[in-house]
Design an enzyme around this catalytic site. Structure first.
Site, PDB file in Angstrom:
ATOM      1  N   ASP A  70      64.914 -33.943   3.091  1.00  0.00           N
ATOM      2  CA  ASP A  70      64.308 -32.684   3.162  1.00  0.00           C
ATOM      3  C   ASP A  70      64.214 -31.758   2.189  1.00  0.00           C
ATOM      4  OD1 ASP A  70      67.061 -32.014   3.393  1.00  0.00           O
ATOM      5  OD2 ASP A  70      66.703 -31.170   5.674  1.00  0.00           O
ATOM      6  N   SER A  71      64.859 -32.480   0.945  1.00  0.00           N
ATOM      7  CA  SER A  71      64.925 -31.722  -0.302  1.00  0.00           C
ATOM      8  C   SER A  71      63.770 -31.537  -0.992  1.00  0.00           C
ATOM      9  CB  SER A  71      66.090 -32.389  -1.015  1.00  0.00           C
ATOM     10  OG  SER A  71      65.849 -33.888  -1.247  1.00  0.00           O
ATOM     11  N   ASP A 109      65.512 -37.778   6.520  1.00  0.00           N
ATOM     12  CA  ASP A 109      65.996 -36.579   7.289  1.00  0.00           C
ATOM     13  C   ASP A 109      65.144 -36.006   8.449  1.00  0.00           C
ATOM     14  OD1 ASP A 109      68.609 -35.899   5.813  1.00  0.00           O
ATOM     15  OD2 ASP A 109      67.293 -35.040   4.108  1.00  0.00           O
ATOM     16  N   LYS A 139      68.423 -39.350   9.642  1.00  0.00           N
ATOM     17  CA  LYS A 139      69.961 -38.648   9.285  1.00  0.00           C
ATOM     18  C   LYS A 139      69.687 -37.085   9.742  1.00  0.00           C
ATOM     19  CE  LYS A 139      70.628 -37.151   4.883  1.00  0.00           C
ATOM     20  NZ  LYS A 139      70.836 -35.737   4.904  1.00  0.00           N
ATOM     21  N   GLU A 141      72.143 -33.396  10.394  1.00  0.00           N
ATOM     22  CA  GLU A 141      73.216 -32.793   9.793  1.00  0.00           C
ATOM     23  C   GLU A 141      74.005 -32.099  10.960  1.00  0.00           C
ATOM     24  OE1 GLU A 141      71.994 -29.658   7.283  1.00  0.00           O
ATOM     25  OE2 GLU A 141      70.886 -30.722   5.852  1.00  0.00           O
ATOM     26  N   GLU A 207      78.804 -33.930   1.738  1.00  0.00           N
ATOM     27  CA  GLU A 207      78.191 -33.140   0.689  1.00  0.00           C
ATOM     28  C   GLU A 207      79.060 -32.076   0.365  1.00  0.00           C
ATOM     29  OE1 GLU A 207      74.206 -31.050  -0.491  1.00  0.00           O
ATOM     30  OE2 GLU A 207      74.309 -32.003   1.414  1.00  0.00           O
TER      31      GLU A 207
END
Length: 291
Positions: A70-71, A109, A139, A141, A207
């Site tokens: 998602d970066s 993500d 993935k 978070e 991270e």
């Protein structure tokens, strides 16, 4: 003009290492290959990718895992954070990446707002990423709170990589870009990681975590860990490709190593093209068609 990466001899502090022998040439990297790397004490590499051409280059270079991160919100679309990017946008990036790879495991993500409401929402979103985007895993978070979401995804046949430590989607709740897991917070991080593993996550990404904490987490788990700003104690390492190749402006994060200065190379090429066009030297006769 071509790009020339530094040879290994230019990095005397980096010890020589035999590349990990994952699947046979041409075979797809699977989650059990990453688990085998953990068991055997070997490493694997992971990079972000958002388009077909870069994904193909990284795949051919032998990168074991590609992350449709998602970066892309920051590096491709130009948002100020990862929060605005939508599931539909991530599906487009996922399609582009999976179209460009033959070997790498592609993880995507789950964007902010696509899984937090319930395990059922998480499954519905992940199914779209797999069916429409063609990814092999997702993935998400978050810590122990999201163990039920991970459990539901795994039960639905969707491999899950968990992400703890600094979680960019929670930057406002965390008070900005800050190292996580220091002091007493290390115990909570270990607990989160263990809960996510117990729920079925095939890997845990950390991270911006102190190396000592990352080591505790890694040693407490059977599944492989991936680090970004978590030291060298993890099985895998991941970087955003634009950071790794020096495409961005300004000073990079402490945990980033630049393997090229792509920004300067692209800028020089664009400047040369501009000058050639204005000066009339491009297109030249060899670029033209005859009658």
């Amino acid at each position: 003009m071509c790009i020339s990466l530094l040879p290994m001899s230019a990095h005397p502090s980096t010890p020589a290492q035999t590349p990990a022998q994952f699947p046979a040439p041409g075979a797809r990297v699977r989650v059990h290959h990453l688990q085998k790397a953990k068991v055997e004490g070997r490493k694997f590499a992971m990079l972000t990718a958002y388009d077909t051409m870069m994904a193909n280059i990284f795949d051919e270079a032998g990168i074991e895992v590609l992350l449709v991160g998602d970066s892309a919100a920051n590096t491709v679309v130009g948002y100020s954070s990862t929060l605005p990017i939508s599931l539909e946008e991530m599906i487009i990036f996922a399609k582009a990446v999976t179209s460009g790879v033959k070997r790498a495991l592609v993880v995507c993500d789950m964007p902010f707002g696509s899984y937090e409401v319930s395990p059922e929402q998480a499954v519905a979103s992940a199914v779209r990423l797999m069916k429409e985007g063609g990814v092999h895993a997702v993935k998400l978070e978050g810590g122990e709170y999201f163990a039920p979401h991970v459990r539901a995804l795994v039960a639905a046949g969707i491999p899950v990589m968990a992400h703890i430590g600094f979680t960019p989607q929670s930057e406002h709740a965390l008070g900005g870009y800050r190292v996580q897991g220091r002091g007493d917070a290390a115990d909570a991080m270990v607990k989160d990681a263990q809960a996510l593993e117990a729920a079925g996550a095939f890997s845990v990404l950390m991270e911006m975590v102190p190396t000592a904490t990352a080591k505790r987490v890694d040693e407490s788990l059977h599944v492989p860990t991936v680090g970004i700003g978590a030291g060298a104690v993890t099985t895998g390492q991941v970087l955003v490709w634009q950071d790794m190749l020096g495409l961005g402006a300004g000073k990079g994060a402490r945990f980033v190593k630049k393997y090229a200065d792509l920004r300067s190379i692209v800028s020089q090429a664009a400047t040369a093209y501009h000058q050639d066009v204005l000066g009339g030297s491009f297109p030249a006769p060899e670029h033209e068609f005859e009658d």
